[in-house]
Scaffold this active site. Structure first.
Site, mmCIF file in Angstrom:
data_model
loop_
_atom_site.group_PDB
_atom_site.id
_atom_site.type_symbol
_atom_site.label_atom_id
_atom_site.label_comp_id
_atom_site.label_asym_id
_atom_site.label_seq_id
_atom_site.Cartn_x
_atom_site.Cartn_y
_atom_site.Cartn_z
ATOM 1 C CG ASP A 200 -46.396 -3.749 77.480
ATOM 2 O OD1 ASP A 200 -46.183 -2.331 77.742
ATOM 3 O OD2 ASP A 200 -45.960 -4.663 77.865
ATOM 4 C CE LYS A 222 -40.714 -1.081 77.230
ATOM 5 N NZ LYS A 222 -41.629 -1.250 78.247
#
Length: 410
Positions: A200, A222
């Site tokens: 991430d 993200k």
């Protein structure tokens, strides 16, 4: 005897009698390992430290509250002599010799028949370090060697090949708030053993630079309002690589299950029949405020703290947060992913009873070199975020604890 090095050996003490003489600091340090080894521990001492007494109260050891007496070592396999009475220690040592009981003495190692090594543990391996030359024995040196070896095994810098068939699977690893030193030792070790890492954006990025060249790193970032890898695609990538027999690490920021969608990934893996290991991480909800000098609880100030997601505004029908109830609490409110919604959140809290003067702190890029703290109040936080150009990721702390620390406003 001093001319010859000690012979290293591992004692299997499960169910076997171990006698400990003395209930002081030496016993307090040594007893946990003896208990963990499954030994039948008998403590003989008129008194003991509170920690040792707690072990006896819990039934982990048997405590006879009296001084040493002849015959105490008759049925022992191993003895630890650590009283403050040198005469008693000498007598007990002589008894151990007569009964052929291996004996450690805290007051005079040269008169002992056994030495306690500096030990450490890492993933099923025990590291024990002994000084081979009794004339140059330095406990600090052996402890330093032990620490270096154990740390190397834990963080992956000291890697030994595994002579076993590795079971493919996925480890959901919480990487902590951002500082690479704040990942758990287990998480760091799994990273060192990984074939594939799916990372991430909020994971500790510096750790990726330490990975060997053969490790495939997949960006699952993200980025808010930008490109992102759909959750379904992340799940599929985890499953596909694991089915290829690879060791896969899903490196996430904070803790996998604190607004990290870790359970969604675990469920997808379970449905696909893929083994999954969850490695908890240090959540930014407590670590980032702490790094900025803010305790989420403090005696006489806050006896509770609540962590909520601020990615959905209070007036959004998708919101699952009971903001009116939160406004009535007197403790600390920690808001994650709420920078762009903080204006409406502050208005809602004030409308339902929180004072407009309630302190607010925003900690951006917490625990990293770019960390900065911006203070405001519920009345001013919306304009402060714009004026000071606060950007995600930032942890927002609402409550009187903001003014408690050395850098607070109080």
């Amino acid at each position: 005897m001093a001319e010859h090095p000690a012979y290293p050996v591992g004692l299997r003490l499960t169910g076997r009698r171990v006698v400990v003489l003395g209930g002081g600091q030496v016993a307090q340090r040594r007893l946990p390992a003896l208990i963990a080894a499954g030994a039948d521990v008998r403590l003989v001492s008129p008194d003991a430290t509170p920690s040792v007494e707690a072990m006896a109260d819990a039934g982990e050891i048997t405590w006879e509250r009296r001084p040493y007496a002849e015959g105490d070592l008759a049925d022992a396999w191993y003895a630890l002599i650590a009283t403050s009475d040198s005469e008693a220690n000498t007598a007990a040592s002589a008894e151990a010799e007569r009964h052929r009981v291996w004996c450690v003495r805290s007051d005079d190692a040269d008169q002992a028949t056994a030495w306690t090594p500096a030990t450490g543990h890492s993933e099923g391996v025990t590291v024990a370090v002994l000084t081979t030359d009794a004339r140059h024995r330095d406990p600090r040196h052996t402890a330093a060697i032990r620490d270096a070896v154990v740390e190397g095994l834990r963080d992956g810098t000291l890697v030994a090949p595994h002579r076993r068939t590795r079971t493919p699977g996925v480890a959901l690893v919480g990487g902590g708030p951002g500082d690479p030193d704040l990942i758990t030792v287990r998480g760091r070790r799994l990273l060192a053993e990984a074939d594939v890492v799916i990372a991430d954006r909020l994971g500790p990025r510096d750790l990726l630079a330490e990975l060997p060249p053969h490790v495939e790193v997949i960006d699952a970032a993200k980025i808010p309002y930008g490109r992102f890898m759909a959750q379904e695609a992340i799940n599929n990538a985890l499953i596909e690589h694991a089915k290829q027999g690879k060791a896969v690490v899903r490196l996430k920021g904070g803790d996998p299950f604190v607004f990290g969608r870790g359970m969604e990934e675990a469920q997808a893996l379970a449905e696909a029949g893929i083994p999954c290991t969850v490695v908890p991480g240090i959540s930014s909800s407590i670590s980032v405020p702490g790094a900025a000098g803010i305790p989420v609880t403090h005696r006489g100030v806050a006896h509770e703290f609540t962590v909520v997601s601020g990615h959905v505004a209070p007036d959004d029908e998708r919101s699952l947060v009971d903001w009116p109830s939160l406004a009535k609490l007197t403790g600390t409110l920690v808001i994650l992913m709420g920078v762009d919604k903080i204006g409406r959140i502050a208005e809602t809290l004030v409308a339902h009873g929180r004072s407009p003067e309630t302190p607010v702190a925003l900690v951006q890029e917490g625990t990293t070199a770019a960390q900065r703290r911006v203070d405001a109040t519920l009345a001013t936080v919306a304009e402060t975020v714009v004026a000071r150009e606060v950007r995600p990721p930032a942890v927002i702390v609402v409550g009187e604890v903001v003014g408690v620390g050395p850098h607070g406003t109080a």
